[in-house]
Write a protein that holds these residues in place. Structure first.
Motif, mmCIF file in Angstrom:
data_model
loop_
_atom_site.group_PDB
_atom_site.id
_atom_site.type_symbol
_atom_site.label_atom_id
_atom_site.label_comp_id
_atom_site.label_asym_id
_atom_site.label_seq_id
_atom_site.Cartn_x
_atom_site.Cartn_y
_atom_site.Cartn_z
ATOM 1 N N HIS A 29 0.850 -1.185 0.000
ATOM 2 C CA HIS A 29 0.000 0.000 0.000
ATOM 3 C C HIS A 29 0.888 1.237 0.000
ATOM 4 O O HIS A 29 2.085 1.161 0.274
ATOM 5 C CB HIS A 29 -0.961 0.008 1.194
ATOM 6 N N GLY A 30 0.309 2.358 -0.351
ATOM 7 C CA GLY A 30 1.046 3.623 -0.362
ATOM 8 C C GLY A 30 2.220 3.619 -1.326
ATOM 9 O O GLY A 30 2.117 3.143 -2.471
ATOM 10 N N GLU A 31 3.338 4.150 -0.861
ATOM 11 C CA GLU A 31 4.531 4.266 -1.687
ATOM 12 C C GLU A 31 5.095 2.906 -2.101
ATOM 13 O O GLU A 31 5.624 2.753 -3.200
ATOM 14 C CB GLU A 31 5.615 5.068 -0.950
ATOM 15 N N VAL A 32 4.979 1.915 -1.224
ATOM 16 C CA VAL A 32 5.476 0.574 -1.549
ATOM 17 C C VAL A 32 4.705 0.017 -2.741
ATOM 18 O O VAL A 32 5.286 -0.527 -3.680
ATOM 19 C CB VAL A 32 5.377 -0.379 -0.332
ATOM 20 N N ARG A 33 3.396 0.174 -2.725
ATOM 21 C CA ARG A 33 2.549 -0.312 -3.817
ATOM 22 C C ARG A 33 2.937 0.350 -5.145
ATOM 23 O O ARG A 33 3.093 -0.328 -6.163
ATOM 24 C CB ARG A 33 1.091 -0.014 -3.493
ATOM 25 N N LEU A 34 3.105 1.658 -5.118
ATOM 26 C CA LEU A 34 3.469 2.376 -6.345
ATOM 27 C C LEU A 34 4.832 1.942 -6.864
ATOM 28 O O LEU A 34 5.029 1.784 -8.075
ATOM 29 C CB LEU A 34 3.451 3.890 -6.097
#
Length: 139
Positions: A29-34
């Motif tokens: 989720h968040g930056e990790v997901r992107l």
């Protein structure tokens, strides 16, 4: 059904792939997901793999891809998982601490061809699960 071609081949090899982070932790989720999304897209571009559709849930990666005949499914998944694991752990300290054994993804993955069920069924399933950060080509 659209066939793709190379110098000496014509093909339509579509695979339904799923893999998850170790322990199924909900870390995508968040930056990790992107960042995972970006890394996997880079690997696809380098290997000539076309993303037909896909979704990043908080605890698994789900893709429907077209892989050219000169690339094995296992090589594609190995490179996508390996590169994303390495880069994610380098860039995000909280991930590196949680996965202290340097293994971000579970060992295996699920793979099937679209011949078992129709591509339309896979596409509808992925469309229902696609978030705004999914792998769809238009995203």
């Amino acid at each position: 059904m659209a066939y793709r071609g190379g110098c000496h081949t014509t093909f339509h090899h579509r695979y339904h792939l799923v893999w998850a982070p170790k322990y199924r932790f909900k870390v995508l989720h968040g930056e990790v997901r992107l960042r995972v999304r970006e890394i996997i897209r880079q690997v696809c571009d380098e290997m000539g793999v076309t993303i037909v559709n896909g979704a990043l849930s908080c605890d698994h990666v789900h893709m429907f891809v077209e892989i050219p005949p000169h690339v094995s499914v296992s090589d594609f998944v190995r490179r996508a998982k390996g590169r994303s694991s390495c880069k994610i752990q380098q860039e995000f300290e909280h991930i590196r601490k949680r996965y202290w054994g340097q293994r971000f993804w579970l060992r295996g993955y699920f793979s099937t061809t679209s011949g078992n069920i129709t591509a339309d069924i896979i596409m509808r399933y992925l469309d229902r699960h696609t978030h705004k950060n999914g792998f769809s080509p238009s995203a």
